[in-house]
Each structure stands twice: as C-alpha cells, then as structure tokens.
Design an enzyme around this catalytic site. Structure first.
Site, mmCIF file in Angstrom:
data_model
loop_
_atom_site.group_PDB
_atom_site.id
_atom_site.type_symbol
_atom_site.label_atom_id
_atom_site.label_comp_id
_atom_site.label_asym_id
_atom_site.label_seq_id
_atom_site.Cartn_x
_atom_site.Cartn_y
_atom_site.Cartn_z
ATOM 1 C CG HIS A 1 1.805 0.007 5.054
ATOM 2 N ND1 HIS A 1 1.649 -1.097 5.392
ATOM 3 C CD2 HIS A 1 0.783 0.696 4.323
ATOM 4 C CE1 HIS A 1 0.228 -0.900 5.992
ATOM 5 N NE2 HIS A 1 -0.038 -0.272 5.173
ATOM 6 C CG HIS B 1 -4.430 2.564 -0.715
ATOM 7 N ND1 HIS B 1 -5.987 1.634 -0.233
ATOM 8 C CD2 HIS B 1 -3.491 2.643 0.090
ATOM 9 C CE1 HIS B 1 -4.824 1.971 1.295
ATOM 10 N NE2 HIS B 1 -4.060 2.176 1.580
ATOM 11 C CG HIS C 1 -3.998 7.425 3.007
ATOM 12 N ND1 HIS C 1 -4.569 6.722 3.724
ATOM 13 C CD2 HIS C 1 -3.144 5.782 2.438
ATOM 14 C CE1 HIS C 1 -4.192 5.935 4.506
ATOM 15 N NE2 HIS C 1 -3.381 5.208 3.839
ATOM 16 C CG ASP D 1 -2.303 -0.898 1.362
ATOM 17 O OD1 ASP D 1 -2.557 -1.751 -0.458
ATOM 18 O OD2 ASP D 1 -3.094 -1.111 1.806
ATOM 19 C CG ASP D 2 0.145 3.452 2.147
ATOM 20 O OD1 ASP D 2 -1.231 3.625 2.160
ATOM 21 O OD2 ASP D 2 0.553 3.811 3.002
#
Length: 477
Positions: free
Chosen positions: A430, A339, A343, A288-289
């Site tokens: 991550h 995603h 955020h 993620d991210d």
C-alpha cells in the site's frame, strides 16, 4: 726562398687542420644520425613507446605521461570543458593510474624493455548536438611480459546538462530483457557453439543494469561491450561487441535524448513492455489505494532500481497527483489498474453500483493518461460470484500479504516480503503507508540480489501466467 717554403708549409698545415675539423664534424653528424636512428628504431619497436590510438570526433585531446624507475604511463583522454563531465572522465583515468601504480611497485630499476606500462587511448563520437560517447581503451602490461591485457570503459554524456547518461535514461519498460535476448541471439549467430559456454552466457547476459553498463551511442546504433571470457572458457583477453540499431529499439525509447534518431511513432502510451525472461524467478509488486503523497516517491525509487510495479488506484484519488506523475509511471514501464472508485466493499453493492464504481474509475484513469486498464482488484480482496459476474475486468488478488497496513516499522514490512516471496508471487503493498515506501529500496535491492526480475501483472499474465499461484487472477467469464 726559405721564407716562401715556410709560408707554403703553413698553408698546408692550415688546410690540413680545416680538413680535420670538417672530418670531425662529419663523423659527429654521422654518429648523431646513427644514434638517432638507433633510438628511433628501439622506440618504434618497443610497445612501451607506441602512442595509443586516439580517434576524436568531439572533445579536445589531453595527455598524461609519466615515467619512473618502476613503470611507464602514457594516457590520452578527451576534455569537453564541462565541469561534471570532465570530472567523471578524470576520476576514472586517475583510478586506472592509481591502481596500476599500486599493482606494479618495484624497488629495483627495470629497463625500458622490462618495465610495466599502462596506455590509455580513446574514441569519441558526436551522436547529436547534445550527446557525446567516449570509449576508453585501456592497455596494461606487467613487467617482463610481452602481451597486454585490454579493457574497455564507456561513457555517454549529456553535454547540454553536463551529466552522464545511463541506459535507464534512454529506455523504458522491460528494455533490459529485450536487449538481453537480442544480444544473446547475435552472439550465438556470430560465435561458434564450441566457443560458448551457455551457462556462463546466461549469467553474463542476465537482464541486469550492471551486465549492460558498458555501452556507447553512435549515429545510428547502440554498441554494447563484453569481456569474452565471461561466456567462454578462453584464457585470451578478448572484447566482444554487439551492435543494435535504433530501429530495433523502437517502442522502448523514452521521450528525450534520441527522438531525432528514430522514426518511431508516439509510443508514450502504447504500453510496450518487452519480453519477460522465463529463465529467471519472477515477482509482481502491486500498490493499492493511491495515488497520493507517496506516489511520486515510489516512482522515483522504482526508477532508481530499474524496476516496475502494478498500481491499483482509486478513481476518486486520480487528481490527487499531477498528471505528469502518472504519465512517468506508465512511460517507465509500470501499469495502472482499477481498485474501484471509493474503496467500497463490493459484496454490499448492487450490480449497477459495482459497474458504476468500475466504469467511473476506468474513465478517470483514461482522462488523465489515455491508458486502458486491464484488471480490477476488489477492495479488501472481497468478492463473490455476483461481484465477479458484474465486473468488467478480470479480478487480481495476491499471494503474499506483508500486512504493511498493520505496522509502522519498515523492517517488519521488509522481512514479511523477503521471507515469504517465491517465484511467481504477487505481493500486496500500500503506497499510502510511509513505512512501506521506506522499506521499498531494501526490498528491491534484495530481490535483485536474489536474481528476481520484477514485472507488471500484465507481463506476468501474458508471458508467464503458468507461474502465477492459483486464484491470483480470476477471470470474470
């Protein structure tokens, strides 16, 4: 009168002497011919002196011959006059010679019919102007034995860049699974069922790089080599080969080496990912991210371990890396999904904001990669029925959370993954954390050691959806 008789006697003795010399030389020649014939006959019928087969389309032949009181070594191998390539071949040949000597050290003199001997021949193939394949055939015989053991060793070389080519340099996606299924099918068709131990065959053809490391390229096909005793109970030393045409590998080629050998269309973004092997435990690694400073390194680590992952990326960060990084990620079998754009916590957004976040991310990814995403992971895993109803894509959560965001210690990340993972799990990671990237090689190595196949979320859903823990993939309709 006496003088005349004396002269006649002298002439007769002289002629007799000449005849004797002639007879002597004739006998000597005959003996030489007999000895030569005997020497040739003995050598021609003694396998130790028979030249190993050499068939060369490319490269120059060189020879290593060594004979001593313990053994006999007769080795041929090609030279390409390329520093790294020649070093690789020479190193492997020297390894065979050294191992042979160490295993056959005797301190009594043996005859030529009882010596241990090593023979190496080769076949070299010109695949393209810049690609060459080499098949070494290694014959070894212990002292006092008649039969040879046979082993093949293979090389594929990039002549232009002076380096060895691996399967992972040629193919993308789940190519090992695909190759494994093709090879198994063809072995079953060509070998009698009584000649196969299916449990051994399954192990021998498990889709790992090591199981398919012996291969050569030819003009129109790739050939894999296997020791038959790996999938049968036969004690005989027999090599099994399986050929796959380049046409059968369409959709799995990376751009580069074999483009001229195929008629495939541009598969760069076709997301061709091959079958998942339902015989093996399976896991999905998700990141993620990103993208960001660690994306390129993660892609390189995945490449090194022949692994793939699913990346859930933020739309606002898509331009943080060069487009080539994302293109490589996709062409090597991994996947990209959304995603969100910024955020945000989707529970706090309106329907219009939710749709705008997802739409903007989808467009940002497509504009750089021409890749169509399939899934959405809500930030923080935060969702409700309202979020689900307004998302354009199914939601993906996770079943293993190593809490890599809560530690700077890569050992903790590693332990939290390995101690909790099981068949069908989706692991949350991550890529923005250095400790996660540092732990990744150990994670991949241990998963491979345990026999896991690492797949994308798309592959898991399409092929093995029943293995997914309940609630990991949530449909939005």
């Amino acid at each position: 009168m006496n003088t005349r008789k004396s002269n006649v006697a002298k002439k007769r003795r002289k002629r007799g002497s000449h005849r004797g010399v002639i007879v002597f030389f004739v006998v000597l020649v005959l003996l030489g011919l007999i000895c030569g014939f005997a020497f040739w006959y003995i050598h021609s019928n003694n396998p130790i002196y028979q030249r190993p087969e050499v068939v060369s389309e490319i490269g120059e032949e060189t020879k290593h011959l060594e004979k001593n009181e313990n053994n006999y070594i007769n080795v041929y191998y090609p030279v390409f006059y390329k520093t790294n390539i020649d070093s690789v071949i020479q190193s492997k040949v020297n390894e065979y010679i050294q191992n042979f000597k160490e295993q056959n050290q005797r301190y009594v003199e043996l005859t030529d019919t009882t010596k241990a001997d090593l023979k190496i021949g080769y076949k070299s193939y010109q695949v393209t102007e810049d690609i060459a394949s080499v098949l070494l055939t290694v014959y070894q015989r212990k002292e006092f034995e008649e039969n040879y053991s046979t082993e093949y060793y293979t090389f594929v070389f990039d002549l232009k860049n002076d380096k060895e080519i691996l399967l992972s340099d040629l193919f993308k996606g789940r190519y090992l699974n695909y190759i494994s299924s093709l090879v198994e099918e063809r072995i079953k068709l060509t070998k009698s069922s009584s000649d196969i131990v299916y449990e051994k065959l399954r192990s021998a053809l498990c889709p790992t790089a090591n199981n398919f490391s012996k291969f050569i390229l030819k003009e129109d096909r790739i050939v894999f080599y296997f020791d038959k005793n790996r999938f049968s109970d036969s004690d005989t030393n027999e090599i099994c080969s399986v050929e796959i045409s380049y046409g059968d590998m369409n959709g799995y080629f990376k751009r580069g080496y074999l483009e001229s050998k195929t008629t495939q269309e541009d598969y760069l973004y076709d997301q061709v990912n091959g079958p998942v092997d339902d015989r093996l435990p399976t896991v999905v690694l998700t990141f993620d991210d990103g993208p960001g400073k660690n994306t390129q390194k993660v892609v390189e680590i995945l490449r090194e371990y022949n692994a793939v992952a699913s990346f859930f990326m933020l739309g606002e960060r898509i331009n943080y890396v060069e487009p080539e990084v994302l293109m490589n990620l996709i062409t090597e079998g991994s996947s990209i999904n959304s995603h969100s754009y910024s955020h945000a916590n989707f529970k706090n957004l309106t329907a219009e904001q939710i749709q705008q976040e997802i739409q903007n991310t989808t467009i940002a990814i497509y504009n750089v990669t021409e890749y169509n995403i399939r899934f959405f992971r809500p930030p923080y895993g935060s969702y409700n029925d309202f979020v689900k109803e307004n998302a354009f894509f199914p939601l993906v959560l996770w079943s293993v959370d190593p809490r890599d965001w809560d530690t700077d210690d890569p050992n903790v990340v590693y332990e939290n993954v390995i101690n909790n993972v099981s068949d069908g799990d989706v692991v949350l990671l991550h890529e923005i954390h250095d400790s996660t990237v540092e732990a990744l090689p150990r994670i991949l190595e241990e998963l491979n050691h345990r026999g896991y196949q690492i797949v994308t979320i798309e592959e898991m859903v399409d092929s093995l959806g029943s293995k997914l823990p309940r609630g990991v993939v949530i449909e939005n309709n």
